[in-house]
Design an enzyme around this catalytic site. Structure first.
Site, PDB file in Angstrom:
ATOM      1  N   LYS A 115      21.904  22.243   2.684  1.00 18.37           N
ATOM      2  CA  LYS A 115      22.788  22.149   3.847  1.00 18.37           C
ATOM      3  C   LYS A 115      22.542  23.335   4.777  1.00 18.37           C
ATOM      4  O   LYS A 115      21.843  24.287   4.412  1.00 18.37           O
ATOM      5  CB  LYS A 115      24.247  22.092   3.393  1.00 18.37           C
ATOM      6  CG  LYS A 115      24.714  23.287   2.615  1.00 18.37           C
ATOM      7  CD  LYS A 115      26.115  23.049   2.087  1.00 18.37           C
ATOM      8  CE  LYS A 115      26.606  24.265   1.351  1.00 18.37           C
ATOM      9  NZ  LYS A 115      28.048  24.378   1.354  1.00 18.37           N
TER      10      LYS A 115
ATOM     11  N   TYR B  44      24.429  52.022  22.320  1.00 18.06           N
ATOM     12  CA  TYR B  44      25.766  51.721  22.846  1.00 18.06           C
ATOM     13  C   TYR B  44      26.837  52.463  22.050  1.00 18.06           C
ATOM     14  O   TYR B  44      26.789  52.509  20.817  1.00 18.06           O
ATOM     15  CB  TYR B  44      26.051  50.219  22.728  1.00 18.06           C
ATOM     16  CG  TYR B  44      25.268  49.381  23.696  1.00 18.06           C
ATOM     17  CD1 TYR B  44      25.446  49.514  25.074  1.00 18.06           C
ATOM     18  CD2 TYR B  44      24.339  48.447  23.233  1.00 18.06           C
ATOM     19  CE1 TYR B  44      24.715  48.739  25.967  1.00 18.06           C
ATOM     20  CE2 TYR B  44      23.616  47.660  24.120  1.00 18.06           C
ATOM     21  CZ  TYR B  44      23.815  47.820  25.487  1.00 18.06           C
ATOM     22  OH  TYR B  44      23.093  47.050  26.367  1.00 18.06           O
TER      23      TYR B  44
HETATM   24  C1  LIG Z   1      29.583  21.107  -3.026  1.00 15.25           C
HETATM   25  C2  LIG Z   1      28.574  22.192  -3.135  1.00 15.25           C
HETATM   26  N1  LIG Z   1      27.699  22.175  -4.148  1.00 15.25           N
HETATM   27  C3  LIG Z   1      26.772  23.148  -4.316  1.00 15.25           C
HETATM   28  C4  LIG Z   1      26.690  24.205  -3.427  1.00 15.25           C
HETATM   29  C5  LIG Z   1      25.666  25.278  -3.644  1.00 15.25           C
HETATM   30  O1  LIG Z   1      26.303  26.492  -3.890  1.00 15.25           O
HETATM   31  P1  LIG Z   1      25.456  27.838  -4.122  1.00 15.25           P
HETATM   32  O2  LIG Z   1      24.725  28.054  -2.841  1.00 15.25           O
HETATM   33  O3  LIG Z   1      26.475  28.877  -4.358  1.00 15.25           O
HETATM   34  O4  LIG Z   1      24.555  27.577  -5.244  1.00 15.25           O
HETATM   35  C6  LIG Z   1      27.597  24.268  -2.367  1.00 15.25           C
HETATM   36  C7  LIG Z   1      27.558  25.406  -1.451  1.00 15.25           C
HETATM   37  O5  LIG Z   1      28.520  25.947  -1.017  1.00 15.25           O
HETATM   38  C8  LIG Z   1      28.558  23.235  -2.214  1.00 15.25           C
HETATM   39  O6  LIG Z   1      29.431  23.240  -1.212  1.00 15.25           O
END
Ligand SMILES: Cc1ncc(COP(=O)(O)O)c(C=O)c1O
Length: 380
Positions: free
Chosen positions: A48, A276
């Site tokens: 994602k 700055y």
């Molecule tokens: C539903 C879900 N599964 C898995 C993950 C992966 O988590 P991580 O990046 O902590 O391994 C996330 C990330 O937030 C998530 O929202």
């Protein structure tokens, strides 16, 4: 010539990190008694947020050995399918509208079902002969998304009716730990809740993120089919307070390196101020490098003095305030530092992303995700 700044994405490090998660789980299979030896263990690479800033299409290369991909956005699912990904794709928050259902059917996307509203949308759907696989999301203590554990039976009845109509395919269960990076008491409690209802589901069980996969790999071997969902560790950053390099028996590598070049050298006199707000005052004559990277490239503006960087392979630190396009670095102790010297902000040959996160009051996740679009990317 474009600005001398570059992010390098290593798809081979991504592939290596994926293999580390697999190894960790297979290790648990050998040493833990509290596992289901028949459990089919699969890895869902979480990509994602533009693969945590690494680029969705780069993730398709790096994680081609993954069993599935996990993401949030329907559009990313379409992008992955259009670019040849044929294995499962899981929408971790599910879908948001009844119109999305046609897309799920067409692109064969697996969806989380976390709310009654989504079941209502499925009830309106047409049977086009392509049942949608679902993972029912349960709330085991995060109190963000998911049905209460007590609702499992009722939800299953509804989904089995949809299965009989050909709208729904496999029905699995999932949950997301709020505290997998902390003490086991928190995880055990949440895990027990979902494990208690898991046998009612003939589809997959999916509960482990990076922290749980590394710290509690036996949880990745419960149920007849278990899908772990690591994200951050696949990108070489730590889900824990400590760096992954300090975690025993794992070897995760950096997947993103951010570097830029020195574009000016300043000789400061004692009493000269920098940048700055004139945050930094030289207390002696100093040599300072001005580097072509700033907060508009994704470098945290919150970086305090002493945030580590590497100049010409030598450890150095930031002085003065990070500005939009430039960062100033103390190079008094680096005689070779000059215009065009290489400065690594994080990644291969530089501090780890977790060191930068710690110094700047961030987490590795934020640093990666914030890499700006304007930074050119080289994929290796
Ligand atoms: C539903 C879900 N599964 C898995 C993950 C992966 O988590 P991580 O990046 O902590 O391994 C996330 C990330 O937030 C998530 O929202």
């Amino acid at each position: 010539m474009p600005r001398p700044i570059l992010a390098t994405i290593s798809t081979s490090a991504m592939a290596h990190n994926l293999s580390q998660v697999k190894a960790r789980i297979e290790f648990a299979r050998k040493v833990h008694s509290s596992i289901n030896q028949q459990c089919l263990s699969k890895i869902v690479a979480v990509i994602k947020a533009n693969a945590y800033g690494h680029g969705t299409l780069n993730a398709l290369i790096g994680f081609k050995a993954a069993d599935a991909l996990g993401m949030i956005d329907l559009v990313d699912g379409i992008l992955c399918r259009d670019n040849g990904w044929t294995k499962p794709i899981i929408l971790l928050e599910g879908f948001f509208d009844s119109q999305d259902i046609e897309i799920l059917q067409h692109y064969q996307l697996t969806t989380a079902i976390h709310h009654q509203a989504q079941i209502a949308y499925l009830n309106e759907a047409k049977n086009v002969g392509k049942p949608i696989d679902v993972l029912v999301k349960f709330n085991t203590g995060m109190n963000r998304l998911g049905f209460h554990i007590d609702q499992a039976k009722d939800v299953l009845v509804q989904l089995n009716e949809l299965k009989a109509k050909g709208i729904v395919g496999r029905i699995g269960a999932m949950s997301h730990f709020a505290n997998a990076d902390l003490e086991s008491i928190y995880v055990n409690d949440a895990a027990q809740k979902i494990l208690a209802i898991a046998p009612q589901f003939d589809g997959q069980l999916s509960i482990c993120n990076s922290a749980a996969s590394i710290r509690y790999p036996y949880l990745a071997l419960q149920h007849h089919e278990n899908w772990v969902r690591p994200g951050i560790c696949l990108y070489g950053s730590s889900p824990f307070d400590i760096e992954l390099s300090q975690y025993p028996s794992v070897d995760f590598r950096p997947t993103m390196t951010l570097e830029a070049k020195v574009i000016a050298i300043q000789q400061l006199k004692a009493g000269d101020k920098v940048g700055y707000g004139s945050l930094f005052t030289a207390d002696q004559p100093m040599k300072m490098a001005v580097v072509a990277c700033g907060y508009a490239d994704g470098y945290p503006r919150s970086a305090p003095q002493n945030t580590p960087v590497m100049v010409d392979g030598v450890a150095a630190s930031i002085i003065g305030r990070v500005s939009m396009d430039m960062i100033t670095v103390d190079v008094t102790h680096i005689p070779s530092a000059q215009v065009n010297s290489r400065v690594v902000f994080w990644g291969d040959g530089g501090p780890t992303i977790d060191e930068v996160a710690k110094a700047t009051g961030r987490i590795g996740y934020e640093i990666m995700c914030n890499l700006a679009k304007r930074v050119p990317i080289k994929v290796v």
